[in-house]
Enzyme design. Sequence first.
Site, PDB file in Angstrom:
ATOM      1  N   CYS A   1       0.804  -1.005  -0.116  1.00 35.43           N
ATOM      2  CA  CYS A   1       0.083   0.109   0.048  1.00 35.43           C
ATOM      3  C   CYS A   1       0.819   1.319  -0.043  1.00 35.43           C
ATOM      4  O   CYS A   1       1.264   1.997   1.111  1.00 35.43           O
ATOM      5  CB  CYS A   1      -0.895   0.220   1.179  1.00 35.43           C
TER       6      CYS A   1
ATOM      7  N   CYS B   1      -0.553   4.254   2.334  1.00 36.74           N
ATOM      8  CA  CYS B   1      -0.267   3.958   3.440  1.00 36.74           C
ATOM      9  C   CYS B   1       1.221   4.333   3.916  1.00 36.74           C
ATOM     10  O   CYS B   1       1.442   4.827   4.931  1.00 36.74           O
ATOM     11  CB  CYS B   1      -0.641   2.408   4.011  1.00 36.74           C
ATOM     12  N   ASP B   2       2.150   3.673   3.115  1.00 41.21           N
ATOM     13  CA  ASP B   2       3.650   3.658   3.639  1.00 41.21           C
ATOM     14  C   ASP B   2       4.413   4.512   2.798  1.00 41.21           C
ATOM     15  O   ASP B   2       5.480   4.802   3.250  1.00 41.21           O
ATOM     16  CB  ASP B   2       3.908   2.087   3.466  1.00 41.21           C
TER      17      ASP B   2
END
Length: 311
Positions: A135, A138-139
């Site tokens: 992701c 997300c990261d």
Amino acid sequence: MSEVHKTLIIGSGPAGYTAAIYAARANLNPVLLKGMQPGGQLTITNDVENYPGFPDGVMGPEMMESFEKQAARFETVIHADTATKVDLSARPFTVETNLGKTLQAETLIISTGASARYLGLENETKLQGRGVSACATCDGFFFRDKDVCLVGGGDTACEEAVYMTHHAAKVHMLVRRDVFRASKIMQDRVFANPKIEVQWNTEVRDVLGVDEGRVTGLLLENNKTGETFEQKTDGLFLAMGHTPNTELFVDWLDVDANQYLITAPDSTATKVPGVFACGDCQDSVYRQAVTAAGTGCMAAIEAERFLEAQS
Ligand code: NDP
């Protein structure tokens, strides 16, 4: 376990919430289990540019909040639980959850979506959260000015590669063929971005850095020449599509070769009367938020008609 609900919906992506909105407005008093990833895959995407009604795009998480609010407005009962076991041998169907609930329902709408695909390498698992991620949204933040590799050649891969350039210094796209699967517009965005380098015919054979406790590089293979080589990098992002979340149901319902739930033509009906499947767990072809919402609507209408026919 006392009340038998008219409709129980498993999953909270566009399909599940749309089914809830329609079922609630049909007075089916639906209960919805949000599952492991509340809001589904759109909660880990950036801009959604292709959902009709949002000419300037909309952030995925914001869109899913709106879906939930709309379902709640019509008094859908929403639980944070994840379904862990189902019994579809007789009606009412029984569903057990990770928070200890046992629910019963006359009709079941399965909208469990799909999950990101991984390469299946041992060190990929060991280094998950230590440089390996599925992701970018997300990261990506953790890779400011770093070098990252991203696997995949579809729309998601292109979108995530472009997104990663907002953080990383360099993004290598590792594509196993010598063409993208992505749409032309996404390809053009990749080719126009000087921070992205596409490595064609390239496959990941191993993830390096277990001893250091973080990704330090990859062992790659050029699948045309057979040459293997090490490439230093700080991160490995997987963007290779998804696998449907249908494990819970395979003992009861038919699935295709890729584990997608099989439904009747032009319908969301599974082979068990009263059980309907919609969204990405059932659709291997379109897999769009808007088509998921569409099949969610179909499932609710079909559940309503099924209950009517029983009464
Ligand atoms: P896709 O299935 O379209 O693409 C998966 C990509 O990963 C392909 O390039 C595939 O390679 C590659 N891949 C799969 N397995 C492996 C593996 N083991 N090793 C290396 N590479 C692998 O998935 P997406 O998630 O990209 O897209 C899903 C759907 O969502 C599509 O319909 C897409 O159009 C849509 N979408 C739309 C967006 C938008 O409009 N903004 C954004 C994101 C997605 P190969 O091509 O060789 O099979």
